[in-house]
Design a protein around this motif. Structure first.
Motif, PDB file in Angstrom:
ATOM      1  N   ASP A   1      47.740 -32.484  15.779  1.00  0.00           N
ATOM      2  CA  ASP A   1      48.749 -31.456  15.564  1.00  0.00           C
ATOM      3  C   ASP A   1      48.719 -30.490  16.738  1.00  0.00           C
ATOM      4  O   ASP A   1      47.659 -30.245  17.321  1.00  0.00           O
ATOM      5  CB  ASP A   1      48.469 -30.707  14.254  1.00  0.00           C
ATOM      6  N   THR A   2      49.885 -29.967  17.095  1.00  0.00           N
ATOM      7  CA  THR A   2      49.991 -28.957  18.139  1.00  0.00           C
ATOM      8  C   THR A   2      50.732 -27.758  17.555  1.00  0.00           C
ATOM      9  O   THR A   2      51.763 -27.923  16.918  1.00  0.00           O
ATOM     10  CB  THR A   2      50.754 -29.498  19.368  1.00  0.00           C
ATOM     11  N   ARG A   3      50.171 -26.591  17.783  1.00  0.00           N
ATOM     12  CA  ARG A   3      50.753 -25.362  17.241  1.00  0.00           C
ATOM     13  C   ARG A   3      50.804 -24.300  18.320  1.00  0.00           C
ATOM     14  O   ARG A   3      50.108 -24.382  19.324  1.00  0.00           O
ATOM     15  CB  ARG A   3      49.917 -24.858  16.067  1.00  0.00           C
ATOM     16  N   GLY A   4      51.620 -23.281  18.066  1.00  0.00           N
ATOM     17  CA  GLY A   4      51.752 -22.165  18.986  1.00  0.00           C
ATOM     18  C   GLY A   4      50.583 -21.197  18.858  1.00  0.00           C
ATOM     19  O   GLY A   4      49.843 -21.218  17.869  1.00  0.00           O
TER      20      GLY A   4
ATOM     21  N   GLU B   1      50.558 -18.111  18.157  1.00  0.00           N
ATOM     22  CA  GLU B   1      50.646 -17.224  16.987  1.00  0.00           C
ATOM     23  C   GLU B   1      50.089 -17.895  15.732  1.00  0.00           C
ATOM     24  O   GLU B   1      49.802 -17.228  14.740  1.00  0.00           O
ATOM     25  CB  GLU B   1      52.094 -16.766  16.748  1.00  0.00           C
ATOM     26  N   GLU B   2      49.889 -19.201  15.770  1.00  0.00           N
ATOM     27  CA  GLU B   2      49.346 -19.924  14.621  1.00  0.00           C
ATOM     28  C   GLU B   2      47.838 -20.175  14.730  1.00  0.00           C
ATOM     29  O   GLU B   2      47.261 -20.839  13.879  1.00  0.00           O
ATOM     30  CB  GLU B   2      50.062 -21.263  14.471  1.00  0.00           C
ATOM     31  N   LEU B   3      47.211 -19.633  15.771  1.00  0.00           N
ATOM     32  CA  LEU B   3      45.787 -19.877  16.007  1.00  0.00           C
ATOM     33  C   LEU B   3      44.930 -19.472  14.810  1.00  0.00           C
ATOM     34  O   LEU B   3      44.141 -20.271  14.311  1.00  0.00           O
ATOM     35  CB  LEU B   3      45.314 -19.156  17.267  1.00  0.00           C
ATOM     36  N   ALA B   4      45.066 -18.258  14.341  1.00  0.00           N
ATOM     37  CA  ALA B   4      44.216 -17.772  13.239  1.00  0.00           C
ATOM     38  C   ALA B   4      44.404 -18.627  11.987  1.00  0.00           C
ATOM     39  O   ALA B   4      43.424 -19.024  11.345  1.00  0.00           O
ATOM     40  CB  ALA B   4      44.519 -16.305  12.940  1.00  0.00           C
ATOM     41  N   ASP B   5      45.651 -18.934  11.636  1.00  0.00           N
ATOM     42  CA  ASP B   5      45.908 -19.765  10.456  1.00  0.00           C
ATOM     43  C   ASP B   5      45.363 -21.182  10.645  1.00  0.00           C
ATOM     44  O   ASP B   5      44.867 -21.794   9.703  1.00  0.00           O
ATOM     45  CB  ASP B   5      47.406 -19.841  10.154  1.00  0.00           C
ATOM     46  N   SER B   6      45.456 -21.702  11.861  1.00  0.00           N
ATOM     47  CA  SER B   6      44.967 -23.056  12.135  1.00  0.00           C
ATOM     48  C   SER B   6      43.460 -23.145  11.961  1.00  0.00           C
ATOM     49  O   SER B   6      42.947 -24.092  11.374  1.00  0.00           O
ATOM     50  CB  SER B   6      45.341 -23.481  13.563  1.00  0.00           C
ATOM     51  N   VAL B   7      42.750 -22.155  12.479  1.00  0.00           N
ATOM     52  CA  VAL B   7      41.287 -22.143  12.357  1.00  0.00           C
ATOM     53  C   VAL B   7      40.892 -21.933  10.899  1.00  0.00           C
ATOM     54  O   VAL B   7      40.041 -22.641  10.364  1.00  0.00           O
ATOM     55  CB  VAL B   7      40.664 -21.069  13.274  1.00  0.00           C
TER      56      VAL B   7
ATOM     57  N   PHE C   1      41.643 -25.139   8.691  1.00  0.00           N
ATOM     58  CA  PHE C   1      41.287 -26.480   9.170  1.00  0.00           C
ATOM     59  C   PHE C   1      40.589 -27.315   8.106  1.00  0.00           C
ATOM     60  O   PHE C   1      40.902 -28.487   7.926  1.00  0.00           O
ATOM     61  CB  PHE C   1      40.420 -26.404  10.433  1.00  0.00           C
ATOM     62  N   ASP C   2      39.648 -26.742   7.396  1.00  0.00           N
ATOM     63  CA  ASP C   2      38.923 -27.513   6.381  1.00  0.00           C
ATOM     64  C   ASP C   2      39.842 -28.022   5.281  1.00  0.00           C
ATOM     65  O   ASP C   2      39.559 -29.038   4.659  1.00  0.00           O
ATOM     66  CB  ASP C   2      37.786 -26.691   5.771  1.00  0.00           C
ATOM     67  N   ASP C   3      40.949 -27.326   5.054  1.00  0.00           N
ATOM     68  CA  ASP C   3      41.900 -27.767   4.029  1.00  0.00           C
ATOM     69  C   ASP C   3      42.661 -29.016   4.453  1.00  0.00           C
ATOM     70  O   ASP C   3      43.303 -29.653   3.620  1.00  0.00           O
ATOM     71  CB  ASP C   3      42.914 -26.653   3.726  1.00  0.00           C
ATOM     72  N   HIS C   4      42.609 -29.356   5.745  1.00  0.00           N
ATOM     73  CA  HIS C   4      43.396 -30.483   6.265  1.00  0.00           C
ATOM     74  C   HIS C   4      42.529 -31.552   6.932  1.00  0.00           C
ATOM     75  O   HIS C   4      43.028 -32.327   7.738  1.00  0.00           O
ATOM     76  CB  HIS C   4      44.444 -29.958   7.260  1.00  0.00           C
ATOM     77  N   ARG C   5      41.238 -31.606   6.583  1.00  0.00           N
ATOM     78  CA  ARG C   5      40.324 -32.582   7.203  1.00  0.00           C
ATOM     79  C   ARG C   5      40.759 -34.023   6.937  1.00  0.00           C
ATOM     80  O   ARG C   5      40.412 -34.925   7.691  1.00  0.00           O
ATOM     81  CB  ARG C   5      38.899 -32.385   6.690  1.00  0.00           C
ATOM     82  N   ASP C   6      41.530 -34.237   5.873  1.00  0.00           N
ATOM     83  CA  ASP C   6      41.951 -35.600   5.558  1.00  0.00           C
ATOM     84  C   ASP C   6      43.129 -36.067   6.410  1.00  0.00           C
ATOM     85  O   ASP C   6      43.490 -37.241   6.378  1.00  0.00           O
ATOM     86  CB  ASP C   6      42.280 -35.723   4.069  1.00  0.00           C
ATOM     87  N   THR C   7      43.732 -35.167   7.199  1.00  0.00           N
ATOM     88  CA  THR C   7      44.866 -35.548   8.038  1.00  0.00           C
ATOM     89  C   THR C   7      44.750 -35.060   9.478  1.00  0.00           C
ATOM     90  O   THR C   7      45.621 -35.362  10.291  1.00  0.00           O
ATOM     91  CB  THR C   7      46.189 -34.994   7.457  1.00  0.00           C
ATOM     92  N   GLN C   8      43.725 -34.287   9.798  1.00  0.00           N
ATOM     93  CA  GLN C   8      43.608 -33.725  11.139  1.00  0.00           C
ATOM     94  C   GLN C   8      42.246 -34.039  11.758  1.00  0.00           C
ATOM     95  O   GLN C   8      41.255 -34.114  11.061  1.00  0.00           O
ATOM     96  CB  GLN C   8      43.786 -32.202  11.109  1.00  0.00           C
ATOM     97  N   ILE C   9      42.277 -34.210  13.073  1.00  0.00           N
ATOM     98  CA  ILE C   9      41.035 -34.342  13.838  1.00  0.00           C
ATOM     99  C   ILE C   9      40.896 -33.081  14.701  1.00  0.00           C
ATOM    100  O   ILE C   9      39.993 -32.294  14.527  1.00  0.00           O
ATOM    101  CB  ILE C   9      41.039 -35.600  14.744  1.00  0.00           C
ATOM    102  N   LYS C  10      41.827 -32.914  15.641  1.00  0.00           N
ATOM    103  CA  LYS C  10      41.846 -31.744  16.504  1.00  0.00           C
ATOM    104  C   LYS C  10      43.257 -31.159  16.506  1.00  0.00           C
ATOM    105  O   LYS C  10      44.239 -31.883  16.547  1.00  0.00           O
ATOM    106  CB  LYS C  10      41.470 -32.110  17.953  1.00  0.00           C
ATOM    107  N   VAL C  11      43.328 -29.838  16.482  1.00  0.00           N
ATOM    108  CA  VAL C  11      44.601 -29.127  16.576  1.00  0.00           C
ATOM    109  C   VAL C  11      44.647 -28.455  17.948  1.00  0.00           C
ATOM    110  O   VAL C  11      43.746 -27.697  18.293  1.00  0.00           O
ATOM    111  CB  VAL C  11      44.739 -28.072  15.449  1.00  0.00           C
ATOM    112  N   ALA C  12      45.673 -28.787  18.710  1.00  0.00           N
ATOM    113  CA  ALA C  12      45.853 -28.171  20.027  1.00  0.00           C
ATOM    114  C   ALA C  12      46.689 -26.903  19.874  1.00  0.00           C
ATOM    115  O   ALA C  12      47.652 -26.882  19.106  1.00  0.00           O
ATOM    116  CB  ALA C  12      46.550 -29.137  20.981  1.00  0.00           C
ATOM    117  N   ILE C  13      46.298 -25.864  20.587  1.00  0.00           N
ATOM    118  CA  ILE C  13      47.073 -24.628  20.610  1.00  0.00           C
ATOM    119  C   ILE C  13      47.778 -24.541  21.960  1.00  0.00           C
ATOM    120  O   ILE C  13      47.124 -24.547  23.004  1.00  0.00           O
ATOM    121  CB  ILE C  13      46.163 -23.391  20.390  1.00  0.00           C
TER     122      ILE C  13
END
Length: 165
Positions: free
Chosen positions: A135-138, A140-146, A149-161
């Motif tokens: 996933d790639t996010r802006g 402004e989404e950094l705090a929410d992404s961090v 993250f544990d809520d989305h371990r079943d669909t995410q590996i790394k999120v790029a900002i």
């Protein structure tokens, strides 16, 4: 996994409770993947590697995972603690096992001096970052992404900002 796969190793057994991540690991080079909540990791390692693993890398930061995997070492094996266990954690194991196997435990921390080397490994093509970034996010989404993250371990590996997004 990709760095290890591109080094002179034998079989790679990867333990991961999340199916999405196990599937990704199989595509990226793990010879065998195991769900430690459903399969006996010790039995599987014995079947796949005989006398144990020459190297075990814990990237979970979970003290119980460290305890479970230290005994999987073969004679002369190395256990690398790469995941960061919470401060104040403790791990129990029989030190006689380390003596008998002449095994060693080492820890690794990513110091800033390794960033250039990591960039060179990525540039070399040995690491397929497109497979890791799910996933790639802006910015402004950094705090929410961090935070989430544990809520989305079943669909995410790394999120790029991406600050330009």
């Amino acid at each position: 996994l990709q760095v290890v796969r591109n080094s002179p190793v034998g079989r790679i057994v990867l333990s991961e409770p999340v199916a999405f991540r196990r599937d990704k690991a199989a595509r990226l080079g793990a010879d065998v993947t195991v769900d430690p909540t459903e399969q006996d990791l010790t039995e599987l390692v014995g079947e796949e590697l005989g006398e144990g693993a020459d190297a075990v890398i814990d990237a979970t930061g979970d003290p119980s995972a460290v305890e479970q995997t230290i005994p999987l070492l073969a004679a002369g094996g190395t256990f690398l603690i790469f995941g960061v266990c919470p401060a104040g954690s403790s791990v129990s194991f029989d030190p006689a096992m380390l003596y008998e196997k002449q095994a060693r435990i080492v820890a690794s921390k990513m110091p800033p001096a390794t960033l250039d080397a990591a960039a060179r490994v990525i540039e070399s093509g040995l690491i397929d970052c497109d497979e890791l970034v799910t996933d790639t996010r802006g910015l402004e989404e950094l705090a929410d992404s961090v935070a989430g993250f544990d809520d989305h371990r079943d669909t995410q590996i790394k999120v790029a900002i991406d600050p330009r997004r």
